[in-house]
Design an enzyme around this catalytic site. Structure first.
Site, short mmCIF file in Angstrom:
data_model
loop_
_atom_site.label_atom_id
_atom_site.label_comp_id
_atom_site.label_asym_id
_atom_site.label_seq_id
_atom_site.Cartn_x
_atom_site.Cartn_y
_atom_site.Cartn_z
N GLU A 49 22.19 -27.28 4.37
CA GLU A 49 22.06 -26.79 3.00
C GLU A 49 23.40 -26.78 2.28
O GLU A 49 23.47 -27.05 1.07
CB GLU A 49 21.43 -25.40 3.01
N GLU A 107 14.53 -24.05 10.35
CA GLU A 107 14.32 -22.61 10.22
C GLU A 107 12.93 -22.13 10.60
O GLU A 107 12.76 -21.02 11.13
CB GLU A 107 14.65 -22.15 8.78
N GLY A 110 21.46 -23.86 7.57
CA GLY A 110 22.39 -23.57 6.50
C GLY A 110 23.53 -24.56 6.40
O GLY A 110 24.10 -24.75 5.32
N ALA A 142 23.04 -20.57 10.23
CA ALA A 142 23.26 -19.13 10.33
C ALA A 142 23.71 -18.73 11.74
O ALA A 142 23.33 -19.35 12.73
CB ALA A 142 21.98 -18.38 9.98
#
Length: 266
Positions: A120, A140, A117, A72
């Site tokens: 991910e 995170e 992310g 992010a």
């Protein structure tokens, strides 16, 4: 001049790559950090690829040599109110969901950092190839959130509960070899060669029946979240959708005639 695209879709050149598309993360100045606009671009690219019925495989890569995606965009997030963050959430989910929902096999090519992310996005693909200098992780919890792009679900399904729990709860950064041993990666290659290897795998995949590839992925994805009996019913439905296709008839004919199949794709 219009701004440069944050994500590009290209058709790689090379032997047996006619039915392969490449989604390239292309925000190098920010190490492909996923901003609101980047999330929109990822979702749009994946949806465009998914709509192409001629495709048989997708490669997800980065234009940056040492960063796949660092997760992010925390600089953008620092300016957000709670309302802004809530408004962004569906866009982020759409981005990761569009990659996860690709109807054909997808191979992530990871060189450099794939964190939060970014990792991910890689886990949303079916196979993950990484350069030996890659660094992956879900950090995170160290910034007060949890993995929200599928990480808490996808990593557990890949490596099992306890291994995923350690990775998520510690937020540790893992070397490519550590992640391979964990089961989070499928193959490690020399640094800088992840894309080349991913394309080679994609070419091998794309040589096969497009109808069979799509139905095999559908059976595996849908079946992974249900009990065995239900999974076998899903498999049977996907088998029936494949077995009476033109691709099955061509595959049998080509085998008996000792030639390469010319898949009709229906």
């Amino acid at each position: 001049m219009p701004p440069a695209p944050l994500v590009r879709v290209s058709r790689p050149e090379g032997p047996d790559l006619a039915h392969v598309a490449e989604i390239v993360l292309d925000r190098p100045a920010a190490l492909n950090a996923v901003s609101t606009d980047m999330a929109r671009a990822i979702a749009a690219a994946a949806r465009a690829v998914a709509a192409d019925e001629a495709l048989r495989c997708v490669v997800l890569s980065s234009s940056h040599p040492t960063a796949f995606c660092v997760g992010a965009d925390l600089k953008e997030r620092a300016t957000f109110t709670d309302a802004d963050l809530l408004e962004q959430r569906p866009l982020a989910r759409a981005a990761y969901g569009a990659v996860l929902g690709l109807p054909v096999p997808a191979v992530a090519a990871v060189d450099g950092f794939a964190l939060g992310g970014g990792f991910e996005l890689a886990l949303s693909c079916d196979l993950v190839v990484a350069g030996e200098q890659a660094v992956v992780g879900l950090p995170e919890v160290g910034v007060g959130v949890i993995p929200g792009g599928g990480g808490t679900q996808l990593l557990v399904r890949r490596v099992g509960w306890s291994r995923a729990a350690r990775a998520v709860f510690t937020g540790a950064r893992l070397s490519a070899r550590e992640a391979l041993d964990l089961g989070a990666l499928d193959e490690v290659v020399p640094a800088g060669q992840a894309r080349e290897r991913a394309l080679a795998i994609a070419a091998a995949i794309a040589a096969n029946s497009p109808v069979a590839l799509r139905n095999a992925k559908k059976a595996m994805r849908l079946g992974s979240g249900v009990d065995l009996a239900a999974g076998l019913e899903i498999e049977d439905a996907c088998w029936r959708a494949t077995a009476f296709s033109g691709d099955r008839r061509e595959g049998v004919a080509a085998f008996n005639e000792k030639r390469r199949p010319e898949w009709p794709g229906r």
